[in-house]
Design an enzyme around this catalytic site. Sequence first.
Site, PDB file in Angstrom:
ATOM      1  N   ASP A  22       0.849  -1.189   0.000  1.00 56.80           N
ATOM      2  CA  ASP A  22       0.000   0.000   0.000  1.00 56.80           C
ATOM      3  C   ASP A  22       0.884   1.239   0.000  1.00 56.80           C
ATOM      4  OD1 ASP A  22      -2.423   1.337   0.002  1.00 56.80           O
ATOM      5  OD2 ASP A  22      -2.486   1.504   2.172  1.00 56.80           O
TER       6      ASP A  22
ATOM      7  N   TYR B 186       1.203   5.720  -0.512  1.00 58.92           N
ATOM      8  CA  TYR B 186       0.796   6.911   0.250  1.00 58.92           C
ATOM      9  C   TYR B 186       0.982   8.091  -0.682  1.00 58.92           C
ATOM     10  CZ  TYR B 186       0.909   9.699   4.675  1.00 58.92           C
ATOM     11  OH  TYR B 186       0.658  10.554   5.736  1.00 58.92           O
TER      12      TYR B 186
ATOM     13  N   HIS C 205      -3.727  14.099   1.089  1.00 59.15           N
ATOM     14  CA  HIS C 205      -3.913  13.172   2.211  1.00 59.15           C
ATOM     15  C   HIS C 205      -2.685  13.153   3.113  1.00 59.15           C
ATOM     16  CE1 HIS C 205      -5.022   9.665   4.535  1.00 59.15           C
ATOM     17  NE2 HIS C 205      -3.899   9.068   4.176  1.00 59.15           N
TER      18      HIS C 205
ATOM     19  N   ARG D 274       1.092  15.050  13.553  1.00 62.51           N
ATOM     20  CA  ARG D 274       2.316  15.749  13.979  1.00 62.51           C
ATOM     21  C   ARG D 274       2.092  17.256  13.872  1.00 62.51           C
ATOM     22  NH1 ARG D 274       3.798  12.024  10.236  1.00 62.51           N
ATOM     23  NH2 ARG D 274       4.224  13.651   8.705  1.00 62.51           N
TER      24      ARG D 274
ATOM     25  N   GLU E 109     -10.104   3.999   4.148  1.00 64.02           N
ATOM     26  CA  GLU E 109      -9.210   4.685   3.221  1.00 64.02           C
ATOM     27  C   GLU E 109      -9.697   4.379   1.806  1.00 64.02           C
ATOM     28  OE1 GLU E 109      -5.051   4.047   3.945  1.00 64.02           O
ATOM     29  OE2 GLU E 109      -5.093   5.424   5.652  1.00 64.02           O
TER      30      GLU E 109
ATOM     31  N   GLU F 245      -9.244   4.041  -1.873  1.00 65.32           N
ATOM     32  CA  GLU F 245      -8.040   3.810  -2.664  1.00 65.32           C
ATOM     33  C   GLU F 245      -8.360   3.141  -3.996  1.00 65.32           C
ATOM     34  OE1 GLU F 245      -4.634   2.279  -0.698  1.00 65.32           O
ATOM     35  OE2 GLU F 245      -5.305   2.885   1.307  1.00 65.32           O
TER      36      GLU F 245
ATOM     37  N   ASP G  99      -8.786   0.317   2.460  1.00 68.12           N
ATOM     38  CA  ASP G  99      -7.771  -0.126   3.417  1.00 68.12           C
ATOM     39  C   ASP G  99      -8.203   0.309   4.810  1.00 68.12           C
ATOM     40  OD1 ASP G  99      -5.331  -1.346   4.127  1.00 68.12           O
ATOM     41  OD2 ASP G  99      -4.346   0.597   4.216  1.00 68.12           O
TER      42      ASP G  99
ATOM     43  N   ARG H  96      -7.047   3.878  13.658  1.00 71.31           N
ATOM     44  CA  ARG H  96      -6.158   5.028  13.812  1.00 71.31           C
ATOM     45  C   ARG H  96      -5.514   5.099  15.197  1.00 71.31           C
ATOM     46  NH1 ARG H  96      -5.052   6.175   8.645  1.00 71.31           N
ATOM     47  NH2 ARG H  96      -6.903   6.823   7.457  1.00 71.31           N
TER      48      ARG H  96
ATOM     49  N   GLN I 189      -2.793   2.511  15.132  1.00 71.39           N
ATOM     50  CA  GLN I 189      -1.768   3.001  14.208  1.00 71.39           C
ATOM     51  C   GLN I 189      -0.924   4.101  14.834  1.00 71.39           C
ATOM     52  OE1 GLN I 189      -3.428   4.711  10.652  1.00 71.39           O
ATOM     53  NE2 GLN I 189      -1.446   5.335   9.824  1.00 71.39           N
TER      54      GLN I 189
ATOM     55  N   TYR J 279       3.141   3.201  14.962  1.00 73.88           N
ATOM     56  CA  TYR J 279       3.776   3.435  13.663  1.00 73.88           C
ATOM     57  C   TYR J 279       5.175   4.028  13.740  1.00 73.88           C
ATOM     58  CZ  TYR J 279       3.249   8.556  13.151  1.00 73.88           C
ATOM     59  OH  TYR J 279       3.366   9.920  13.285  1.00 73.88           O
TER      60      TYR J 279
ATOM     61  N   LYS K 150      -3.457  -1.764  10.397  1.00 72.79           N
ATOM     62  CA  LYS K 150      -3.845  -1.897   8.990  1.00 72.79           C
ATOM     63  C   LYS K 150      -4.096  -3.344   8.569  1.00 72.79           C
ATOM     64  CE  LYS K 150      -2.901   2.412   7.423  1.00 72.79           C
ATOM     65  NZ  LYS K 150      -3.788   3.235   6.598  1.00 72.79           N
TER      66      LYS K 150
ATOM     67  N   THR L 168      -8.548  -5.624   4.441  1.00 71.92           N
ATOM     68  CA  THR L 168      -8.541  -4.728   3.285  1.00 71.92           C
ATOM     69  C   THR L 168      -9.590  -5.263   2.322  1.00 71.92           C
ATOM     70  OG1 THR L 168      -6.177  -4.253   3.526  1.00 71.92           O
ATOM     71  CG2 THR L 168      -7.177  -3.795   1.382  1.00 71.92           C
TER      72      THR L 168
ATOM     73  N   THR M 229      -4.693   6.536   0.322  1.00 70.83           N
ATOM     74  CA  THR M 229      -5.947   7.286   0.353  1.00 70.83           C
ATOM     75  C   THR M 229      -5.983   8.373  -0.716  1.00 70.83           C
ATOM     76  OG1 THR M 229      -6.112   6.916   2.718  1.00 70.83           O
ATOM     77  CG2 THR M 229      -7.472   8.657   1.816  1.00 70.83           C
TER      78      THR M 229
ATOM     79  N   GLU N 216      -9.627  12.498   8.073  1.00 69.32           N
ATOM     80  CA  GLU N 216      -9.541  13.832   7.493  1.00 69.32           C
ATOM     81  C   GLU N 216     -10.882  14.562   7.545  1.00 69.32           C
ATOM     82  OE1 GLU N 216      -6.933  13.758   3.690  1.00 69.32           O
ATOM     83  OE2 GLU N 216      -7.667  11.713   4.018  1.00 69.32           O
TER      84      GLU N 216
END
Length: 415
Positions: free
Chosen positions: A127, A129, A134, A143, A203, A205, A237, A241, A244, A248, A257, A261, A348, A362
């Site tokens: 997968d 990104y 996104h 962050r 997600e 995709e 996907d 969260r 994750q 991560y 994740k 899927t 995504t 989001e």
Amino acid sequence: MSPESTHPAPTWVEGAAGSLWDVDNLPYGVFGPRDSDEPARVGVRVGDLVLDLAPVAAAEMLEVAHVFEAPSLNPLLSLGRGSWSAVRQWAVSLLTDEAARGLVEPHLLPVAEVELQLPFQVADYVDFYCSLEHASNVGRIFRPDDEPLKPNWRHLPVGYHGRAGTVVVSGTGVRRPCGQRLTPGADGPPQPSYGPSTRLDIETELGFVVGAPTAIGERVGTAGFADHVFGVLPLNDWSARDIQAWEYVPLGPFLGKSFATSVAGWVTPLEALDAARVDLPGQQPEPLDYLRVGPGAGYDIDFEVLLDGETVARPPYASMYWSPAQMLAHLTVNGASLRAGDLFASGTVSGAERGQRGSLLELSWGGTEPFTAGGRERTFLEDGDTVTLRATAPGARGGRIALGEVTGTILPATG
């Protein structure tokens, strides 16, 4: 097999001409009649019908007839681009030539009377990104005190290896996962605890199905994309969260994740998307040589995200920063081999506007700005929620074609 023209002749199949499933589409699936013990086999969709390819190919004594008897697209995928094109041309001819009607019509089954299986055996799953919008949104949410994009993001398509064994076909229920996540501490900072995810997400995709394999050590350049990728399908996907966010750093997604899927039951051939080719929005700085692509490297595909039947977002795939050819080139640049049935996904799909965001993370800005669905405020997924992803693209006949939709319903956690 007669060649397919840019604008195929009209189909004789009632109700198919001018529909989202006209002969400029013809996605492949693996199906079996509902409430029947008949073995699953390969078919193509035209209008609201499925053409059972195996008996027609046997009657015409096609050399590749055996691949349509398989309960998977993998034997067809292994044949390579030349055979894929020839089979597609043959199917178009069958469905547009009145002379073939007597042979074909007895083998057309209503879509409502068949059950779709996972269309191919997934060999590996990667997968990516690849949406600038996104990645920037997630960076700002996860962050807030740092730069949204890491320094490498504009130089290579970032990705992670997923779990092939938990790729499921549309309609399969999705069990809420359990795992570690941070929870508020009684007398101090948040502490890790174990339990069901409370921030379950989607997600939106686009997935790419690999056919022609490569040997270990062989690279596929961006120009080789169409020689190795058979087709595309919408993909969800699912993402926990909270799990994750805790796991991560420093190695990326794992349990947040890998639990499920979902993919559509129909695989749209790459050739059906020729009219949907568009230029990329632009890449700065210019990619390294092995990642460079020419005009028409992107695809104009419009997604629709439905939560319990209500549209909550319309993400545009045309806005994607990295192209699928660049994803495949980067995936193999170190010599990693391809196998028939490999699946890689775009990450995504999100656009610049709020209504174009392809994840609930989001849409709700990390849960701090609820959106409205079903007449009430929502953030993350609740048990019993059903999510459906739909997509359409320009077709060769001047209208639009539909990609197979992908649906999943959230089931309560167990254990």
